[in-house]
Design a protein around this motif. Structure first.
Motif, mmCIF file in Angstrom:
data_model
loop_
_atom_site.group_PDB
_atom_site.id
_atom_site.type_symbol
_atom_site.label_atom_id
_atom_site.label_comp_id
_atom_site.label_asym_id
_atom_site.label_seq_id
_atom_site.Cartn_x
_atom_site.Cartn_y
_atom_site.Cartn_z
ATOM 1 N N SER A 143 53.841 41.930 87.688
ATOM 2 C CA SER A 143 55.145 41.700 87.172
ATOM 3 C C SER A 143 55.140 41.953 85.664
ATOM 4 O O SER A 143 54.042 41.721 85.120
ATOM 5 C CB SER A 143 55.839 40.330 87.572
ATOM 6 N N TRP A 144 56.275 42.154 85.197
ATOM 7 C CA TRP A 144 56.246 42.065 83.661
ATOM 8 C C TRP A 144 56.169 40.766 82.881
ATOM 9 O O TRP A 144 56.910 39.973 83.400
ATOM 10 C CB TRP A 144 57.493 42.778 83.530
ATOM 11 N N PRO A 145 55.291 40.656 81.959
ATOM 12 C CA PRO A 145 55.254 39.525 81.334
ATOM 13 C C PRO A 145 56.384 39.070 80.573
ATOM 14 O O PRO A 145 57.184 39.954 80.063
ATOM 15 C CB PRO A 145 54.087 39.628 80.572
ATOM 16 N N THR A 146 56.547 37.825 80.356
ATOM 17 C CA THR A 146 57.662 37.054 79.795
ATOM 18 C C THR A 146 57.430 37.112 78.254
ATOM 19 O O THR A 146 56.013 37.056 77.907
ATOM 20 C CB THR A 146 58.123 35.829 80.306
ATOM 21 N N LEU A 147 58.218 36.977 77.508
ATOM 22 C CA LEU A 147 58.037 36.932 75.988
ATOM 23 C C LEU A 147 58.495 35.542 75.430
ATOM 24 O O LEU A 147 59.844 35.169 75.446
ATOM 25 C CB LEU A 147 58.837 37.889 75.067
ATOM 26 N N PRO A 148 57.752 34.450 75.491
ATOM 27 C CA PRO A 148 58.185 33.090 75.159
ATOM 28 C C PRO A 148 58.704 32.968 73.846
ATOM 29 O O PRO A 148 58.080 33.617 72.905
ATOM 30 C CB PRO A 148 57.066 32.218 75.556
ATOM 31 N N LEU A 149 59.825 31.936 73.519
ATOM 32 C CA LEU A 149 60.487 32.087 72.282
ATOM 33 C C LEU A 149 59.481 31.410 71.237
ATOM 34 O O LEU A 149 59.338 32.115 70.081
ATOM 35 C CB LEU A 149 61.758 31.422 72.419
ATOM 36 N N VAL A 150 58.871 30.134 71.538
ATOM 37 C CA VAL A 150 58.332 29.697 70.418
ATOM 38 C C VAL A 150 56.882 30.436 69.913
ATOM 39 O O VAL A 150 56.702 30.469 68.789
ATOM 40 C CB VAL A 150 57.793 28.015 70.784
ATOM 41 N N PRO A 151 56.242 30.916 70.935
ATOM 42 C CA PRO A 151 55.074 31.919 70.252
ATOM 43 C C PRO A 151 55.386 32.853 69.372
ATOM 44 O O PRO A 151 54.778 33.218 68.736
ATOM 45 C CB PRO A 151 54.223 32.108 71.756
ATOM 46 N N THR A 152 56.395 33.631 69.854
ATOM 47 C CA THR A 152 56.966 34.785 69.249
ATOM 48 C C THR A 152 57.700 34.199 67.913
ATOM 49 O O THR A 152 57.164 34.985 66.988
ATOM 50 C CB THR A 152 58.296 35.376 70.143
ATOM 51 N N VAL A 153 58.250 33.152 67.758
ATOM 52 C CA VAL A 153 58.395 32.824 66.420
ATOM 53 C C VAL A 153 57.299 32.215 65.501
ATOM 54 O O VAL A 153 57.245 32.678 64.494
ATOM 55 C CB VAL A 153 59.612 31.385 66.622
ATOM 56 N N LEU B 213 52.327 41.380 75.583
ATOM 57 C CA LEU B 213 53.471 41.355 74.641
ATOM 58 C C LEU B 213 53.376 40.543 73.204
ATOM 59 O O LEU B 213 53.545 41.305 72.142
ATOM 60 C CB LEU B 213 54.884 40.994 75.181
ATOM 61 N N LEU B 214 52.645 39.190 73.364
ATOM 62 C CA LEU B 214 52.371 38.624 72.247
ATOM 63 C C LEU B 214 50.996 39.391 71.230
ATOM 64 O O LEU B 214 50.959 39.193 70.136
ATOM 65 C CB LEU B 214 51.895 37.266 72.439
ATOM 66 N N LEU B 215 50.307 39.806 72.335
ATOM 67 C CA LEU B 215 49.007 40.593 71.395
ATOM 68 C C LEU B 215 49.475 41.901 70.691
ATOM 69 O O LEU B 215 49.311 42.095 69.590
ATOM 70 C CB LEU B 215 48.083 41.119 72.524
ATOM 71 N N LEU B 216 50.414 42.528 71.257
ATOM 72 C CA LEU B 216 51.099 43.804 70.699
ATOM 73 C C LEU B 216 51.940 43.289 69.287
ATOM 74 O O LEU B 216 51.915 44.028 68.438
ATOM 75 C CB LEU B 216 52.133 44.584 71.525
#
Length: 388
Positions: A354-364, A54-57
């Motif tokens: 399982s579906w990976p989570t989207l951590p808040l701080v790396p996303t920001v 998710l972070l890579l996309l």
């Protein structure tokens, strides 16, 4: 008395008052190429930290937005889509290799299909050619390939946004000739695309009806001839400017410069390995990188003494350059700091699936790198229509 006063015409008073209104928009200009390279390399460093799809996309989406918002219409600015094609190829090759050179599946894996098995000798134990392929193996290979694809796209974004000829002017004197070679190499693909487009337009004007493979001969030969003529002109221009000559440098000076640069690059590589590997010795981290950087700077200063260059209208380094470079560096720092999130969220496990989570701080942090799309000044209209 002036000529206007003699003619009995009053001179117009000087125009005073505020500057013309630009609607609150910044004046278009070219961002410093080093700022784009710092931003792209910092984002690539952040990508190396995570394997979360998710972070890579999200990184690919940020790169696409920044390139779309701030690229010009110059020849080198048209190649980002080819980097995307290369990225897809990397992911596909990684998945195919993982499927062919399988390592077996466990009872918990989700079976997809099976390839013909080829027996291997005993010394090749641990890896088998063919056999059953699981969903977990395919997803793991796709994630690894996606991370490498994001790094390639970061380099492609830097090549798309930064003018390679203007980047050549800010290189140290010792790297000027190497920079010329790199600039020529980067410019080859866009120039070949331009040559193919010119030949295709000429064929249409001459009512050329051949298409597909039949038209290949009529396109390849003129393109190769154009490339040969351009190479000869470039070689003559570089020879007239003294490229490749040793100048006043002695043999001992060149050897010392080469030794300093080689040791410095080894120190930088060892330092990068120490920073990325948590189990490495602490002397392979910042101390090795700092020592390598000092040796490289010494080599560049020593090698640059024999080369004197002047720069006409150097590119300015102003607040937008600091903002763009800082957004990329801050994004990498946040992903390496492990503050405010669990480090396991950057590299989710596929067991159990399982579906990976989207951590808040790396996303920001990644979205912060995307602010370069509006922190950088817009390119001028002249640049947008430069190659049209």
């Amino acid at each position: 008395m002036t000529l206007v006063a003699r003619a009995g015409v009053e001179a117009a008073p000087p125009v005073t008052g505020p500057a013309p209104d630009t609607g609150g928009r910044r004046l278009p200009r070219t961002l410093h190429p080093v700022a784009w390279w710092i931003w792209a390399l910092a984002l690539a460093t952040a990508v190396s930290r995570t394997a979360n799809p998710l972070l890579l996309l999200l990184v690919l989406a940020v790169l696409g937005y920044v390139v779309t918002a701030r690229r010009t219409e110059a020849p080198w600015a048209r190649g980002f889509k080819y980097y995307l094609y290369l990225a897809l190829t990397v992911v596909a090759i990684r998945v195919v290799f993982r499927a062919v050179f399988a390592t077996g599946i466990t009872p918990r894996d989700h079976f997809l299909f099976s390839l013909p098995h080829i027996p291997t000798p005993d010394w090749y134990a641990g890896i088998q050619i063919g056999g059953p392929v699981s969903l977990e193996a395919v997803l793991s290979a796709a994630t690894d390939g996606l991370r490498l694809a994001c790094m390639l796209c970061c380099i492609g974004a830097a090549n798309t946004l930064a003018n390679p000829k203007r980047a050549l002017r800010v290189l140290p004197g010792a790297l000027h000739e190497l920079g010329v070679a790199v600039t020529v190499a980067i410019s080859v693909a866009p120039q070949l695309v331009q040559s193919v487009q010119r030949v295709a337009r000429a064929r249409k004007l001459r009512a050329g009806r051949a298409k597909g493979l039949k038209a290949l001969r009529g396109i390849v030969v003129p393109v190769l001839e154009d490339a040969l003529e351009r190479s000869l002109r470039l070689a003559a221009a570089m020879d007239s400017r003294g490229y490749g000559r040793a100048g006043t440098a002695t043999r001992n000076s060149r050897r010392l410069t080469g030794a300093l640069m080689l040791l410095g690059m080894c120190g930088l590589c060892a330092g990068a390995y120490g920073l990325l590997d948590a189990t490495a010795s602490r002397f392979l981290g910042l101390p090795a990188m700092a020592s390598g950087a000092v040796l490289c700077v010494a080599g560049l200063r020593l090698g640059g003494r024999r080369i004197t260059r002047t720069t006409y209208r150097p590119d300015p380094w102003r607040l937008p350059e600091w903002a763009v470079a800082g957004s990329g560096v801050l994004s990498a720092v946040l992903l390496f700091s492990n503050l405010g999130y669990n480090a396991a969220e950057l590299n989710p496990s596929i067991y159990p699936l399982s579906w990976p989570t989207l951590p808040l701080v790396p996303t920001v942090a990644i979205l912060l790198a995307g602010t370069a799309g509006f922190l950088a000044p817009p390119p001028s209209p002249a640049q947008r229509g430069h190659a049209s």
